[in-house]
Structures are given as C-alpha cells and as structure tokens.
Write an enzyme that holds these catalytic residues in place. Structure first.
Site, PDB file in Angstrom:
ATOM      1  N   GLU A 266      43.688  13.708  -4.090  1.00  0.00           N
ATOM      2  CA  GLU A 266      42.319  14.272  -3.754  1.00  0.00           C
ATOM      3  C   GLU A 266      42.490  14.830  -2.503  1.00  0.00           C
ATOM      4  OE1 GLU A 266      38.816  12.578  -5.189  1.00  0.00           O
ATOM      5  OE2 GLU A 266      37.709  13.042  -3.924  1.00  0.00           O
TER       6      GLU A 266
ATOM      7  N   GLU B 189      32.529  15.839   2.952  1.00  0.00           N
ATOM      8  CA  GLU B 189      31.415  14.933   2.046  1.00  0.00           C
ATOM      9  C   GLU B 189      30.278  14.823   2.973  1.00  0.00           C
ATOM     10  OE1 GLU B 189      33.186  12.093  -1.372  1.00  0.00           O
ATOM     11  OE2 GLU B 189      34.523  12.088   0.209  1.00  0.00           O
TER      12      GLU B 189
END
Length: 270
Positions: free
Chosen positions: A153, A158
C-alpha cells in the site's frame, strides 16, 4: 475506406486531447501539473468539471460492494454511500455526515478506480482541501489491482481532522517476518484553510513524496517497493484512527474537496 477511417480516428483523438489540454489550462489556478524531469506523459486525469461523477473512471465503493461498504479493521465507523460523492463547480466533494444507516451512525463518500484504471510506476498528484474536525480521516492512496492482496500500500497522503497542520506519508510492505511500514509525519500549514497539492513519484528503486511541489519524504529500499499495478482510492473515513480522537458533536457535515487527480508515466513504459 479503412485507411480513411483510421486517419479520421487519429485526427479525432488528437483533437480531443487538444480540447482537454485547453480546457484544463483555462481553469483558474489549474495548469497541467508535471512531474520532475522530462520524459513523462499523462495517462489518467479527472478535473471533476462535470455535474456527475465519471463512472467510467470511478467506483463509489470498494470492489467487494456496490450499494454501501466500509473497510474493516481500521476503526472506521462510517458507511460509504454514493450520495455522499458529489461533483459540483469543478470539485469532487466527499461528504461525511451524521446519518444512521445499516447499523452505522455516519455516512461518507469515497472513490476507487479498481478495474477501471491502475498503473505500475509513475507520478500521481492531487490538489485538495482538507476538512477540519475531530474524527475525520481523509486519505489518498494506492493498493493492488489484484484482489484480496495487502500489502503493498502506498499512502500519498493521510490527514487527521483534529490536527489540521499534519500530513502522513507511508509505504506498507511485506517482510520475511510479516508486514512493516515506513511513514513520515510532516507539519506544515493549515491544510483545511486552502487547497494544496499532494504528490508521489513511484519508481522501481525509489518513492518520493511531495507537498506543494517540495520533496517531503524519500524511500529507497528497492526490495520493498511495489512492482505491480496499483489502483487509486480517495476516501473520507470517520473514526478514531490511530490517534484515538473520535468524532464530536460539532464536526458534521464536513467535506473533503478535490480539485483534480492526475497520473503521469514515463514514455519509456517504466
């Protein structure tokens, strides 16, 4: 006749690309982004200029669902819904709201390009404005086109709504002993006050993260870098994430505003 049709198709394709480039360049503050160096070509972009989401490019759930979904194991407490994905005035608006549905007290929006677009190596960039408020967790990330596989990933960005000046950039990978990650927290301006660009250059031997065009993180352990097609996810989760900051009564509704998402790849095919 066949030759004439082929020529016409080539002309139509060229004309369409010219129209796309002109329309993008004409947007205020929205010139076509370019990755560092030369030898790149754009292979995917969405400027979100229509009145509805382009479903040829995006899904509004993960691949295992269509009418509603969530990602188990991440402390998320929302139920993703299509009507929380709104295209308006040249922006993709992913909304989080307090609404009871399917046993959850919140709903929110997400988009995913699984089975519609994936890529191996390249430069990906988003221009967006973050929401502010406890319990909000917008992200912009890449995961394998292959199903039921994790990691790898790549988290381009974020953000946690209780900390409007912080951004996380992370790679998740497998090791001989299991799973690991390498992440960086960067403290910058208030990302909820205005639009900023978040980008990542993914190469076989390195990954470089950029915020507003400036390098903020670099990872160069080639053995841990994904070497398979990944697809794009942009989502607005609700929950306590890893900082144990749950939603409060003043948070909702809130919007994760995305101006564009673009991908460039090297013309050599690497």
């Amino acid at each position: 006749m066949i030759k004439n049709c082929v020529c016409l198709q080539k002309w139509q394709k060229l004309a369409l690309q010219v129209i796309i480039n002109i329309s993008v360049l004409s947007l205020p503050g929205c010139a076509i982004a370019k990755p560092p160096g030369t030898g790149w070509q754009m292979t995917f972009h969405d400027e979100f200029n229509g009145t509805t989401l382009n479903t040829h490019k995006w899904n509004t759930c993960y691949w295992w669902a269509t009418t509603g979904c969530k990602l188990n194991g991440d402390m998320e407490i929302q139920w993703y819904q299509t009507d929380d994905v709104i295209t308006r005035k040249g922006k993709l608006r992913l909304r989080a709201q307090r609404r009871s549905m399917n046993g959850y007290n919140y709903t929110a929006g997400m988009v995913s390009s699984h089975d519609k677009y994936s890529f191996k190596y390249g430069y990906i960039e988003m221009r967006a404005k973050m929401p502010k408020g406890s319990g909000l967790w917008p992200a912009f990330w890449l995961i394998p086109q292959r199903r039921n596989v994790w990691p790898p990933e790549l988290d381009v960005m974020e953000y946690l709504g209780h900390d409007p000046q912080g951004v996380y950039m992370t790679i998740h990978y497998k090791t001989a002993n299991g799973k690991a990650n390498s992440g960086t927290y960067w403290n910058g301006p208030d990302f909820s006050a205005d639009y900023h660009t978040f980008a990542m250059q993914w190469e076989p031997d390195r990954i470089v993260w950029y915020i507003d065009g400036v390098e903020r993180k670099r990872y160069e352990v080639a053995a841990n870098i994904p070497a398979e097609p990944l697809y794009i996810v942009a989502n607005l989760a609700v929950g306590s994430a890893w900082k144990n900051m749950p939603p409060d009564r003043t948070t909702f509704p809130k919007y994760y505003l995305i101006d564009y998402i673009r991908v460039w790849q090297r013309k050599s095919g690497r």
